[in-house]
Enzyme design. Structure first.
Site, PDB file in Angstrom:
ATOM      1  N   ARG A   1       0.845  -1.202   0.000  1.00 26.02           N
ATOM      2  CA  ARG A   1       0.000   0.000   0.000  1.00 26.02           C
ATOM      3  C   ARG A   1       0.879   1.251   0.000  1.00 26.02           C
ATOM      4  NH1 ARG A   1      -4.951   2.112  -1.339  1.00 26.02           N
ATOM      5  NH2 ARG A   1      -6.064   3.071   0.412  1.00 26.02           N
TER       6      ARG A   1
ATOM      7  N   THR B   1      -9.135   0.254  -9.655  1.00 25.98           N
ATOM      8  CA  THR B   1      -8.476  -0.919  -9.074  1.00 25.98           C
ATOM      9  C   THR B   1      -8.586  -2.089 -10.034  1.00 25.98           C
ATOM     10  OG1 THR B   1      -9.051  -0.151  -6.852  1.00 25.98           O
ATOM     11  CG2 THR B   1      -8.483  -2.470  -7.051  1.00 25.98           C
TER      12      THR B   1
ATOM     13  N   ASP C   1      -7.612   8.556   0.262  1.00 31.10           N
ATOM     14  CA  ASP C   1      -8.292   7.480   0.990  1.00 31.10           C
ATOM     15  C   ASP C   1      -8.219   7.712   2.494  1.00 31.10           C
ATOM     16  OD1 ASP C   1      -8.957   6.260  -1.324  1.00 31.10           O
ATOM     17  OD2 ASP C   1      -7.826   4.430  -0.983  1.00 31.10           O
TER      18      ASP C   1
ATOM     19  N   SER D   1      -7.951   0.894   3.032  1.00 34.76           N
ATOM     20  CA  SER D   1      -8.305   0.419   1.694  1.00 34.76           C
ATOM     21  C   SER D   1      -9.440  -0.591   1.775  1.00 34.76           C
ATOM     22  CB  SER D   1      -7.090  -0.239   1.037  1.00 34.76           C
ATOM     23  OG  SER D   1      -7.438  -0.852  -0.194  1.00 34.76           O
TER      24      SER D   1
ATOM     25  N   GLY E   1     -13.674  -0.134  -5.791  1.00 33.70           N
ATOM     26  CA  GLY E   1     -13.782   0.618  -4.563  1.00 33.70           C
ATOM     27  C   GLY E   1     -14.420  -0.121  -3.414  1.00 33.70           C
TER      28      GLY E   1
END
Length: 626
Positions: free
Chosen positions: A155, A445, A485, A510, A533
């Site tokens: 991440r 994503t 985020d 996330s 998402g």
């Protein structure tokens, strides 16, 4: 720096890398090893600055911190797909060329992680709006010999100069989301390459440099633009910014300014050059040197500059730890640990639903969608309050997935009516108290699932966040905007700290949810994960239930209509059978929202004769096996 290209074992990592993690780009959690297991330039002209101030893509057209308000990526239709059967190996990814690249590595004798590197590099090229080396990832690796799972946290992290006030204006209030999302402020330190390098050091069989050849060759010789990429590049607001950069204008648009048609052959020689550096020097070819300088220059030269430095890139560390695991029926389900909220949330949903006889209910019945949505709103309520980077905030993971707590939450589900908006539970006493953060993100994503001939597996979810990320384009790829985020405000209106606030070195929460499912005897049963998402959690839970409770093959499970609540309206995928349930659900007290939920789930299921592969019919992905 150290080039990770040897065939190290997990034991070698434990014995040696802990001694010199700073030299190898690795960061181990407090649990150590798992047991279960070019300058960007000032190309944004004044007109772009004005547009950027009001810009928000289709995926973020709604107010940012409102539950259930993030509209999904544009839908590109549904194409019926059939389950793919294979005896020995399987690759499922979001684009045929990416699947082919992974399959080619396995055909050469490579491992699942070798295939994963090749898949990710090609995805960056052919699906640049969704993932790439400018972003981050969560990955689970299953070692079939040891029957162990390792979680890799790639991440993005906040630069060391970032503070809780990063997204606050002069009035100490959060700036508009539209001003944050496409800015240098939003760019987190990318983690994809470090995570892949670390996994390859432990489990790779083929030389590191070989794994980049499929993407390099496509970038140099040409590849067709996909309909999905063209659709997103051609969105009026996205195209305005993409056209302002000569490189992205040439990539996606004709000389007359019209977006290119799907199937148009293009090249990306900048990306090929960047990949050649990484192929030669390892991830250091990205985190140090020319590409690193170009990233920092791009972030700082933006009209709303960020604070990333070359040192931030050089010091990025992959976190290697245990997955979070829990039971469902007779199976064991494992997901990524914090700051991925998906592992915990999915375990909670499954645990809350286990007392119900779902097997007796039909898929897409009003009863099953009702129960599923009620479990979802409870899990998302806990996510809003507790999920965060657990090195910076108190996250009671063990308490959240404990059987006693899950049973308590499950009792709140009324089979006869919706409870409306749920509030977080109290799994443990937290000091200080955590405030609710209703941020819903991670829309740009991708996910891929791989099983190699020896039974090793990779489940990897990878993202640059918004469509085309921050839209800052460097060396042929887009930089992420994952720092949005985080909660834009560090405290709520009462001054209570928010667990998912920005801090230097912290990683944002996330929804990415790579998952592995095991039978009671420890054999790998499912490899899956999804895109889109905060809907990812519902999609993955739906698929697990469809396989285990309804005995569907993996393709049929993936193809089921997407439904569920993210602690807001109950979402029903339009133009599907689920849409017809709206009147009955409203009668049970649901606020219903009908719309596109274009998914992105790619999964693999063990069968007595081998493997099934399934790709989401809402996207371009395919499965290929042998």
């Amino acid at each position: 720096m150290f080039l990770l290209q040897n065939h190290f074992s997990v034991d070698f990592l434990k014995e040696n890398i802990l001694k010199s993690g700073a030299d190898k780009g690795l960061l181990f959690s407090k649990n150590r090893m798992p047991q279960c297991s070019p300058n960007y330039g000032f190309f944004l002209y004044l007109s772009v600055f004005i547009c950027a101030c009001i810009f928000v893509t289709t995926a973020h057209a709604q107010p940012h911190n409102q539950p259930g308000q993030d509209a999904p990526e544009p839908a590109s239709g549904i194409t019926a797909k059939s389950v793919v059967l294979a005896k020995h190996l399987m690759v499922v990814a979001a684009h045929p060329l990416a699947t082919e690249a992974g399959f080619a590595m396995l055909a050469r004798g490579g491992s699942a992680i070798d295939a994963a590197v090749a898949v990710q590099m090609v995805l960056n090229l052919v699906e640049p709006q969704s993932s790439g080396i400018g972003g981050g990832a969560f990955m689970l690796h299953f070692d079939a010999t040891k029957k162990s799972v390792v979680a890799y946290d790639g991440r993005e992290s906040a630069p060391m100069a970032a503070t809780p006030q990063l997204f606050l204006g002069d009035d100490d209030k959060p700036i508009r989301f539209a001003d944050a999302v496409r800015s240098g402020k939003a760019v987190g330190v990318p983690g994809v390459l470090r995570a892949l390098e670390a996994a390859h050091a432990a489990y790779g069989k083929l030389p590191w440099g070989v794994l980049f050849q499929p993407a390099i060759q496509l970038a140099e010789k040409g590849y067709p633009l996909s309909a999905r990429t063209v659709q997103q590049a051609g969105h009026p607001q996205a195209s305005f910014i993409l056209k302002a950069n000569p490189a992205t204008r040439a990539m996606f648009f004709n000389a007359n300014g019209n977006v290119k048609t799907a199937g148009t052959m293009v090249t990306n020689r900048e990306f090929a050059i960047a990949l050649k550096r990484v192929a030669r020097a390892g991830a250091d070819g990205f985190y140090q040197g020319e590409t690193a300088r170009n990233i920092v220059a791009a972030v700082h030269s933006h009209v709303r500059p960020g604070v990333m430095t070359e040192r931030d890139l050089a010091e990025y560390r992959t976190r290697i730890s245990e997955p979070v695991c829990g039971p469902y029926r007779t199976y064991r389900v494992c997901g990524a640990p914090m700051p991925s909220s998906g592992g915990v949330a999915i375990l909670q949903m499954l645990g809350m639903l286990e007392r119900f006889n779902l097997e007796a209910l039909k898929p897409n019945s009003v009863e099953s969608v009702h129960l599923f949505s009620e479990a979802g709103r409870l899990a998302y309520a806990d996510r809003e309050k507790f999920a965060a980077d657990d090195r910076f905030a108190e996250v009671p993971v063990a308490a959240l997935i404990s059987p006693a707590y899950i049973q308590t939450r499950s009792k709140l589900i009324d089979p006869d009516k919706s409870n409306g908006r749920a509030i977080a539970g109290t799994p443990t006493v937290m000091k200080p108290a955590a405030a609710t953060d209703r941020t819903l993100r991670d829309t740009g994503t991708s996910h891929f699932s791989i099983v190699d001939p020896t039974g090793n597996a990779v489940s990897m979810s990878t993202s640059i966040d918004a469509s085309f990320g921050s839209m800052i384009y460097v060396d042929g790829f887009f930089l992420n905007n994952q720092l949005t985020d985080f909660s834009l405000a560090p405290v709520d209106v009462q001054g209570v700290p928010i667990a998912n606030a920005v801090y230097a070195g912290k990683r944002p929460r996330s929804a990415m949810s790579p998952m592995l499912v095991f039978s009671k005897d420890g054999n790998l049963t499912m490899v899956l994960g999804s895109a889109l998402g905060s809907t990812i959690i519902n999609q993955v839970a739906k698929t697990i239930i469809a396989v285990i409770d309804w005995n569907l093959d993996i393709q049929s499970a993936i193809s089921l209509p997407n439904t569920g609540s993210r602690n807001g309206p109950t979402d029903l995928e339009k133009n599907t059978r689920a849409e017809q349930l709206a009147p009955q659900l409203r009668a049970l007290g649901h606020e219903v929202r009908i719309g596109d939920i274009p998914g992105g789930l790619h999964g693999i299921l063990r069968t007595p004769g081998g493997w099934q592969g399934g790709a989401d019919p809402r996207r371009d992905g395919v499965a290929k096996g042998r």
